[in-house]
Enzyme design. Structure first.
Site, short mmCIF file in Angstrom:
data_model
loop_
_atom_site.label_atom_id
_atom_site.label_comp_id
_atom_site.label_asym_id
_atom_site.label_seq_id
_atom_site.Cartn_x
_atom_site.Cartn_y
_atom_site.Cartn_z
N THR A 113 34.79 44.40 39.87
CA THR A 113 35.35 43.77 38.13
C THR A 113 36.06 43.43 37.77
O THR A 113 36.22 43.55 36.72
CB THR A 113 35.25 45.24 37.68
OG1 THR A 113 36.64 46.18 37.85
CG2 THR A 113 34.40 46.30 37.82
N TRP A 114 37.25 42.47 38.53
CA TRP A 114 37.80 41.90 38.40
C TRP A 114 37.89 41.02 37.02
O TRP A 114 36.93 39.85 37.58
CB TRP A 114 39.22 40.96 39.34
CG TRP A 114 40.59 40.61 38.68
CD1 TRP A 114 40.70 40.80 37.69
CD2 TRP A 114 40.99 39.51 39.28
NE1 TRP A 114 42.28 39.53 38.16
CE2 TRP A 114 41.71 39.38 38.94
CE3 TRP A 114 40.50 38.89 40.34
CZ2 TRP A 114 42.74 38.53 39.71
CZ3 TRP A 114 41.45 37.80 41.36
CH2 TRP A 114 42.88 37.39 40.59
N ASP B 298 34.52 48.92 41.83
CA ASP B 298 36.21 49.26 41.87
C ASP B 298 36.94 48.35 40.59
O ASP B 298 36.37 46.76 40.58
CB ASP B 298 36.83 47.73 43.05
CG ASP B 298 38.00 47.33 43.20
OD1 ASP B 298 38.78 48.36 44.24
OD2 ASP B 298 38.05 46.25 43.36
N TYR C 67 43.64 45.09 35.02
CA TYR C 67 41.93 44.90 34.92
C TYR C 67 41.95 44.68 33.53
O TYR C 67 41.81 45.68 33.09
CB TYR C 67 40.87 44.39 36.00
CG TYR C 67 40.91 44.08 37.76
CD1 TYR C 67 42.58 43.70 38.02
CD2 TYR C 67 40.09 45.45 38.31
CE1 TYR C 67 42.40 44.11 39.23
CE2 TYR C 67 39.82 44.91 39.36
CZ TYR C 67 41.30 44.29 40.71
OH TYR C 67 41.35 44.24 41.19
N GLN D 164 43.06 48.14 51.07
CA GLN D 164 42.26 46.01 50.55
C GLN D 164 42.84 45.64 50.54
O GLN D 164 44.24 45.15 50.31
CB GLN D 164 41.34 46.97 49.00
CG GLN D 164 40.43 45.98 48.28
CD GLN D 164 40.42 46.12 46.77
OE1 GLN D 164 40.35 45.60 46.27
NE2 GLN D 164 39.96 47.71 46.38
N TYR E 105 38.47 42.11 49.59
CA TYR E 105 38.26 41.97 48.32
C TYR E 105 37.82 40.31 48.07
O TYR E 105 37.92 40.05 49.69
CB TYR E 105 39.71 42.36 47.60
CG TYR E 105 40.71 41.44 47.28
CD1 TYR E 105 41.26 39.91 47.26
CD2 TYR E 105 41.68 42.71 47.90
CE1 TYR E 105 42.20 39.77 46.75
CE2 TYR E 105 43.18 41.95 48.33
CZ TYR E 105 43.00 40.68 47.62
OH TYR E 105 44.47 39.67 47.90
N1 LIG Z 1 43.51 44.06 45.44
C1 LIG Z 1 43.57 42.82 44.53
O1 LIG Z 1 44.15 42.57 44.90
C2 LIG Z 1 42.16 42.80 44.36
C3 LIG Z 1 42.47 40.69 44.08
C4 LIG Z 1 41.40 40.22 43.89
C5 LIG Z 1 40.26 41.27 43.66
N2 LIG Z 1 39.94 42.06 44.07
C6 LIG Z 1 38.36 42.86 43.97
O2 LIG Z 1 37.63 42.41 44.47
C7 LIG Z 1 36.49 41.67 43.76
C8 LIG Z 1 36.02 41.01 44.19
O3 LIG Z 1 37.02 39.56 44.10
P1 LIG Z 1 36.80 38.51 43.17
O4 LIG Z 1 35.82 38.86 41.29
O5 LIG Z 1 37.99 37.49 43.34
O6 LIG Z 1 35.70 37.17 43.73
P2 LIG Z 1 34.66 37.46 44.59
O7 LIG Z 1 34.10 38.65 44.92
O8 LIG Z 1 34.46 36.38 45.71
O9 LIG Z 1 33.39 36.44 43.82
C9 LIG Z 1 32.60 36.30 41.76
C10 LIG Z 1 32.40 35.16 41.65
O10 LIG Z 1 31.49 34.62 42.35
C11 LIG Z 1 30.39 34.58 42.03
N3 LIG Z 1 29.12 34.91 42.55
C12 LIG Z 1 29.20 36.61 42.58
N4 LIG Z 1 27.21 37.14 43.38
C13 LIG Z 1 27.28 35.62 43.07
C14 LIG Z 1 26.38 35.05 43.87
N5 LIG Z 1 25.24 35.74 44.21
N6 LIG Z 1 26.26 33.57 43.96
C15 LIG Z 1 26.75 32.84 43.49
N7 LIG Z 1 27.85 32.88 42.80
C16 LIG Z 1 27.92 33.98 42.83
C17 LIG Z 1 30.87 35.85 40.30
O11 LIG Z 1 30.83 34.99 39.24
P3 LIG Z 1 29.23 35.56 38.23
O12 LIG Z 1 30.09 36.65 37.69
O13 LIG Z 1 29.33 34.47 37.48
O14 LIG Z 1 28.49 36.76 38.60
C18 LIG Z 1 32.42 35.10 39.74
O15 LIG Z 1 33.22 33.44 39.36
C19 LIG Z 1 37.37 41.46 42.68
O16 LIG Z 1 36.41 41.00 41.05
C20 LIG Z 1 38.52 42.93 42.33
O17 LIG Z 1 37.24 43.84 42.35
C21 LIG Z 1 40.86 43.30 44.00
#
Ligand SMILES: NC(=O)c1ccc[n+]([C@@H]2O[C@H](COP(=O)([O-])OP(=O)(O)OC[C@H]3O[C@@H](n4cnc5c(N)ncnc54)[C@H](OP(=O)(O)O)[C@@H]3O)[C@@H](O)[C@H]2O)c1
Length: 268
Positions: free
Chosen positions: A10-11, A39, A44, A154, A182
């Site tokens: 949900t970032w 998550d 965030y 994570q 992540y």
């Molecule tokens: N612990 C940490 O330090 C840390 C760091 C980074 C992230 N996180 C967590 O991990 C989560 C996921 O990582 P993230 O948000 O960085 O990146 P991600 O999940 O790898 O990618 C998200 C992006 O991909 C797009 N997307 C999602 N499903 C898709 C699909 N089926 N086809 C095409 N595009 C798609 C989304 O677009 P739309 O939004 O338009 O659907 C968004 O732009 C975060 O939201 C957060 O909760 C944790």
């Protein structure tokens, strides 16, 4: 409640009033499809993501495995407890299934672990873990009193970020500590890759589904893709039913080679 294998990140969600209705519909669709791990983090949107999650899970809290995180700057013993209480308020709930240290900072891990134990004893969290800890930090963590209770680490893991396969992933499996991957689709940047597209086409799947099935091919790895459209979350859910055959894995290995030596843990 067991750790679900595929969850929802949900970032950057909850920041835009114009996107709110679709974000809520997406999180609810994901829960309905079984992606019940959500998550979030106090960081965030300065709590706006947690407030969005509260709205998404209203009326179905018992289905959801909630993960949120304490900022390192708050992670003293007392600060961890205070931060958790603030997260509980924003999340409109009385407990968090898994509470993580977002990354390691200046407060000694021992102090943070004591804070986690205070929260466990008070019934405010069900388990605790960490995020962005590398192999040497994990070795330090399991060496401190109570540290072996860590329920997850994570970290950044996807086709284009395979460093943990060299050391942290096997170590974590050996210690029975799940890895929560992540950014499992590299924020979309890998989805146009030719090899990934070819594998997806051959399997009749979306590239994101293949990228997620690839992350999930290891036991003990959980993935938390973020989607803000219903179409995306539906594609992502399909990863759970997708098996990558040897040919697909070999094509992906050629395009995204595994690590040959240890390197620093990558993070975003
Ligand atoms: N612990 C940490 O330090 C840390 C760091 C980074 C992230 N996180 C967590 O991990 C989560 C996921 O990582 P993230 O948000 O960085 O990146 P991600 O999940 O790898 O990618 C998200 C992006 O991909 C797009 N997307 C999602 N499903 C898709 C699909 N089926 N086809 C095409 N595009 C798609 C989304 O677009 P739309 O939004 O338009 O659907 C968004 O732009 C975060 O939201 C957060 O909760 C944790």
């Amino acid at each position: 409640m067991d750790l679900p294998r595929l969850g929802q990140g949900t970032w950057n969600m909850g920041d835009s009033p114009a996107k709110r209705a679709e974000e809520l519909a997406t999180l609810r669709e994901g829960i309905a499809l079984g992606m019940t791990l959500i998550d979030t983090a106090e960081m965030y949107g300065d709590g706006r993501s947690e407030s969005l999650v509260a709205e998404a899970i209203a009326g179905q809290r018992e289905k959801v495995f909630l993960v949120t995180k304490v900022l390192p700057s708050n992670a003293s013993r007392k600060g961890t407890v205070r931060a958790c209480e603030a997260s509980l308020k924003r999340l409109k709930t009385d407990r968090i299934e898994l509470y993580l240290l977002h990354w390691s900072g200046s407060h000694p891990l021992e102090h943070t672990v004591r804070g986690f134990e205070d929260l466990l004893a008070a019934g405010k969290i069900r388990s605790w873990g960490v995020s962005n800890l590398d192999l040497s930090e994990m070795n330090g963590l399991v060496g401190i009193r109570g540290g072996a209770a860590c329920a997850a680490n994570q970290v950044l893991y996807n086709l284009s970020r395979r460093g943990i396969e060299f050391d942290l992933l096997p170590w974590s499996r050996g210690h029975g500590i799940p890895i929560m991957a992540y950014t499992p689709i590299e924020q979309g940047r890998i989805l146009g890759n030719k090899a990934l597209s070819e594998v997806a086409q051959r399997l009749g799947a979306a590239p994101a589904g293949v990228a997620l099935a690839w992350v999930l091919r290891h036991a003990g790895v959980v993935a938390i893709p973020k989607a803000s459209t219903v179409a995306h979350v539906r594609q992502n859910r399909k990863a759970l039913d997708l098996r990558l055959d040897a040919e697909s894995l070999s094509v992906l290995d050629s395009a995204f080679p595994p690590p040959r030596k240890a390197g620093p843990l990558e993070m975003l």
